[in-house]
Write an enzyme that holds these catalytic residues in place. Structure first.
Site, PDB file in Angstrom:
ATOM      1  N   ASP A 257     -16.858  -8.865 -37.467  1.00 29.73           N
ATOM      2  CA  ASP A 257     -17.134  -8.041 -36.404  1.00 29.73           C
ATOM      3  C   ASP A 257     -16.008  -8.135 -35.403  1.00 29.73           C
ATOM      4  O   ASP A 257     -14.840  -8.687 -35.613  1.00 29.73           O
ATOM      5  CB  ASP A 257     -18.612  -8.299 -35.581  1.00 29.73           C
ATOM      6  CG  ASP A 257     -18.864  -9.933 -35.575  1.00 29.73           C
ATOM      7  OD1 ASP A 257     -17.961 -10.688 -35.350  1.00 29.73           O
ATOM      8  OD2 ASP A 257     -20.052  -9.957 -35.907  1.00 29.73           O
ATOM      9  N   LYS A 279     -19.065  -3.772 -33.005  1.00 26.89           N
ATOM     10  CA  LYS A 279     -19.369  -2.700 -32.103  1.00 26.89           C
ATOM     11  C   LYS A 279     -18.345  -1.393 -32.533  1.00 26.89           C
ATOM     12  O   LYS A 279     -17.134  -1.888 -32.559  1.00 26.89           O
ATOM     13  CB  LYS A 279     -18.953  -3.109 -30.712  1.00 26.89           C
ATOM     14  CG  LYS A 279     -20.340  -3.035 -29.828  1.00 26.89           C
ATOM     15  CD  LYS A 279     -19.874  -3.320 -28.473  1.00 26.89           C
ATOM     16  CE  LYS A 279     -21.436  -4.203 -27.745  1.00 26.89           C
ATOM     17  NZ  LYS A 279     -20.873  -4.870 -26.575  1.00 26.89           N
ATOM     18  N   ASP A 312     -17.436 -20.145 -33.286  1.00 29.08           N
ATOM     19  CA  ASP A 312     -18.238 -20.708 -34.073  1.00 29.08           C
ATOM     20  C   ASP A 312     -19.719 -19.941 -34.215  1.00 29.08           C
ATOM     21  O   ASP A 312     -20.037 -19.357 -33.107  1.00 29.08           O
ATOM     22  CB  ASP A 312     -18.483 -22.155 -33.360  1.00 29.08           C
ATOM     23  CG  ASP A 312     -19.642 -22.843 -34.241  1.00 29.08           C
ATOM     24  OD1 ASP A 312     -19.157 -23.679 -34.850  1.00 29.08           O
ATOM     25  OD2 ASP A 312     -20.772 -22.809 -33.896  1.00 29.08           O
ATOM     26  N   MET A 393     -19.035 -14.300 -22.469  1.00 28.81           N
ATOM     27  CA  MET A 393     -19.329 -12.831 -22.194  1.00 28.81           C
ATOM     28  C   MET A 393     -19.626 -12.616 -20.573  1.00 28.81           C
ATOM     29  O   MET A 393     -20.406 -11.970 -20.118  1.00 28.81           O
ATOM     30  CB  MET A 393     -20.606 -12.477 -22.951  1.00 28.81           C
ATOM     31  CG  MET A 393     -20.336 -12.295 -24.402  1.00 28.81           C
ATOM     32  SD  MET A 393     -22.078 -12.563 -25.367  1.00 28.81           S
ATOM     33  CE  MET A 393     -22.598 -14.090 -25.306  1.00 28.81           C
ATOM     34  N   GLY A 422      -7.510 -15.783 -25.316  1.00 29.70           N
ATOM     35  CA  GLY A 422      -7.416 -16.978 -25.482  1.00 29.70           C
ATOM     36  C   GLY A 422      -6.770 -17.488 -26.778  1.00 29.70           C
ATOM     37  O   GLY A 422      -7.321 -16.963 -27.868  1.00 29.70           O
TER      38      GLY A 422
HETATM   39  N1  SAH Z   1     -19.178 -17.446 -31.281  1.00 28.56           N
HETATM   40  C1  SAH Z   1     -18.046 -17.099 -30.406  1.00 28.56           C
HETATM   41  C2  SAH Z   1     -18.752 -16.481 -29.260  1.00 28.56           C
HETATM   42  C3  SAH Z   1     -19.162 -15.168 -29.282  1.00 28.56           C
HETATM   43  S1  SAH Z   1     -19.676 -14.450 -27.743  1.00 28.56           S
HETATM   44  C4  SAH Z   1     -17.719 -18.394 -30.057  1.00 28.56           C
HETATM   45  O1  SAH Z   1     -17.834 -19.601 -30.520  1.00 28.56           O
HETATM   46  O2  SAH Z   1     -16.460 -18.509 -29.385  1.00 28.56           O
HETATM   47  C5  SAH Z   1     -18.172 -13.384 -27.546  1.00 28.56           C
HETATM   48  C6  SAH Z   1     -17.410 -14.250 -26.138  1.00 28.56           C
HETATM   49  O3  SAH Z   1     -16.770 -15.205 -26.538  1.00 28.56           O
HETATM   50  C7  SAH Z   1     -16.428 -13.253 -25.555  1.00 28.56           C
HETATM   51  O4  SAH Z   1     -17.156 -12.221 -24.695  1.00 28.56           O
HETATM   52  C8  SAH Z   1     -15.651 -14.130 -24.734  1.00 28.56           C
HETATM   53  O5  SAH Z   1     -16.140 -14.670 -23.618  1.00 28.56           O
HETATM   54  C9  SAH Z   1     -15.650 -15.393 -25.842  1.00 28.56           C
HETATM   55  N2  SAH Z   1     -14.282 -15.207 -26.629  1.00 28.56           N
HETATM   56  C10 SAH Z   1     -14.382 -15.421 -27.824  1.00 28.56           C
HETATM   57  N3  SAH Z   1     -12.907 -15.294 -28.298  1.00 28.56           N
HETATM   58  C11 SAH Z   1     -12.276 -15.359 -27.079  1.00 28.56           C
HETATM   59  C12 SAH Z   1     -10.813 -15.523 -26.836  1.00 28.56           C
HETATM   60  N4  SAH Z   1      -9.904 -15.444 -27.834  1.00 28.56           N
HETATM   61  N5  SAH Z   1     -10.374 -15.414 -25.597  1.00 28.56           N
HETATM   62  C13 SAH Z   1     -11.216 -15.425 -24.554  1.00 28.56           C
HETATM   63  N6  SAH Z   1     -12.750 -15.517 -24.741  1.00 28.56           N
HETATM   64  C14 SAH Z   1     -13.017 -15.536 -26.030  1.00 28.56           C
END
Ligand code: SAH
Length: 467
Positions: A257, A279, A312, A393, A422
């Site tokens: 995704d 999405k 994760d 999010m 990030g």
């Molecule tokens: N399973 C993922 C999270 C999914 S929810 C994990 O463990 O990281 C999606 C949210 O993760 C995004 O809206 C944002 O808040 C955060 N996120 C994921 N990758 C990111 C990145 N490279 N930089 C900043 N926020 C990130």
């Protein structure tokens, strides 16, 4: 710049060398090291040089190489070059090398001047060898030090005993080809073998056990695929785990995704099918049930399905829901954790998540609004000092989030930061307070994915002096 052209200009192939003639011009240490390399291929190596270093002398005495003891004369070379598979130029006279290279080119004999790719028609890659398995690394002659570093990295991840495994597979190949004429069925059998105990037995040289396991797999013809739920980390491919990388190389199909970047997808086996289930541009997400159904359908058809998720899978990733559906449908699965956005973003932004002085706990929360546009969160446990709050999010609702944290007791000047994209090269870190952050984020036009970090740890942000 030539190096930035979209063509690599070089193409690695594997040459048959047994019994062919190779000429090395030069008698020093570099010529000796090339001679060693070439003798090990089974080529007939001739060394053309008036004098030899002690190592080459020894090789001549041993009969490993043939010595043509004469000064190099370009005119006399033509005959000697005829029929050579390769020519190496290892004299320290660049002009001489250039003249000989010109003769080779005129006779269409491949020539490599050591350390001088500009006049060479082939170059020697850095090599990793395990029996018949050879891995060649080339940087197109531009960065040999990098190639050697990569070789060390490859050496480190290759299992011991790989040559046993390769020998076993090579010995069984013809037999298996007759028994299973269908190429893709054969490939699947080998893949299952590599995943199982048979390969482990072969790696330690237990060929009898490896043969037994291979036979067992042949008789067990129940088609059953598997689903691998794998965390891909926050975006930077450096943060993939070795397990993730291996499964990305083995999968038949990958369902991924939004958060999985193209850089990461590059590491998936080239001929694996790629299915985007995130999405779409019209903001429509494939319903979770459809994704579950697709995973089950493909695994039951015998595919090895990689479900690749950002960060994760068990942190705001719906990994749990997917595995529940698989377990219910009796589909085998494996799960590989990934570095979550909180860990990745904090590290790459230099913000510790806990700190002895000010943060004895760290809370991961979601800032995703409910359907009615509100946030349902336990504010009294979130708006506390002595802890760090990481909000996934949280970008869309940032104004409400900050306002609620203040309303529930945190000071207006409480530190808070947003990390955008990030761990990626375009990462930005926007630092402020609960009162100032929403306006700053609007001002900087911060876009998703972005992670909010709230707490005094933001003040402890560290940046390396040399960056
Ligand atoms: N399973 C993922 C999270 C999914 S929810 C994990 O463990 O990281 C999606 C949210 O993760 C995004 O809206 C944002 O808040 C955060 N996120 C994921 N990758 C990111 C990145 N490279 N930089 C900043 N926020 C990130």
């Amino acid at each position: 710049m030539q190096g930035l052209s979209k063509h690599t200009g070089w193409f690695p192939v594997v040459l048959r060398m047994q019994g062919t003639r190779v000429l090395i011009v030069g008698g020093g240490n570099i010529a000796a090291s090339k001679a060693h390399l070439l003798v090990s291929t089974g080529a007939r190596v001739e060394v053309l040089s008036a004098s030899l270093c002690s190592e080459l002398e020894r090789m001549v005495v041993d009969g490993a190489v043939h010595h043509v003891a004469q000064d190099t004369c370009v005119q006399d070379l033509r005959l000697r070059l005829a029929g050579c598979r390769l020519v190496y130029l290892a004299t320290n006279d660049r002009d001489l090398n250039r003249d000989i290279a010109a003769v080779c080119k005129a006779q269409n004999v491949p020539v490599c001047a050591v350390d001088d790719p500009a006049i060479s028609t082939f170059i020697t890659p850095a090599l990793v060898t395990r029996g018949k398995v050879q891995i060649a690394i080339s940087t197109g002659g531009t960065a040999p030090v990098l190639a050697r570093r990569l070789r060390t990295m490859v050496e480190r991840i290759l299992p011991e005993g790989l040559h046993h495994l390769a020998n076993f597979m090579s010995a069984m190949r013809n037999e298996l080809r007759q028994q299973i004429p269908d190429t893709s069925a054969r490939r699947q059998l080998w893949e299952r073998f590599l995943d199982g105990k048979g390969a482990q037995a072969a790696l330690v040289g237990d060929m009898a056990e490896a043969t037994r396991k291979l036979q067992e797999l042949q008789t067990d013809n129940t088609v059953c695929g598997e689903v691998w739920l794998v965390g891909a980390g926050p975006g930077n491919p450096d943060l993939l785990t070795l397990a993730a990388l291996r499964l990305m190389q083995d999968a038949d199909v990958v369902l991924y995704d939004n958060l999985v970047s193209p850089e990461i997808l590059n590491y998936v086996r080239r001929d694996a099918e790629r299915v985007f289930v995130g999405k779409k541009r019209n903001r429509h997400t494939l319903p979770q049930e459809n994704i579950n159904h697709e995973l089950i359908r493909r695994a039951q058809a015998g595919q090895r399905v990689l479900r690749l998720k950002g960060g994760d899978p068990f942190i705001f990733g719906r990994g749990g829901e997917e595995l529940e559906a698989l377990a219910k449908a009796n589909v085998p699965f494996r799960i590989v954790p990934g570095i979550s956005a909180a860990n990745g973003c904090a590290a790459y932004a230099g913000i510790p998540l806990t700190h002895r002085d000010c943060a004895q706990a760290c809370l991961f929360i979601t800032g995703h609004a409910r359907a009615d546009g509100t946030l349902m969160l336990a504010w009294n446990t979130i708006a506390l000092k002595n802890q760090t709050v990481v909000i996934y999010m949280g970008l869309t609702m940032l104004g409400q989030l900050c306002a609620q944290l203040i309303a529930h007791g945190l000071p207006e000047n409480w530190p808070a930061a947003v990390v955008e994209k990030g761990t990626l090269p375009e990462q930005r870190v926007c630092e402020g307070t609960l009162a100032t952050l929403p306006a700053l984020v609007a001002d900087w036009q911060i876009k998703s994915p972005a992670l909010v970090i709230v707490g005094e740890v933001v003040r402890h942000r560290v940046i390396s002096p040399r960056n």
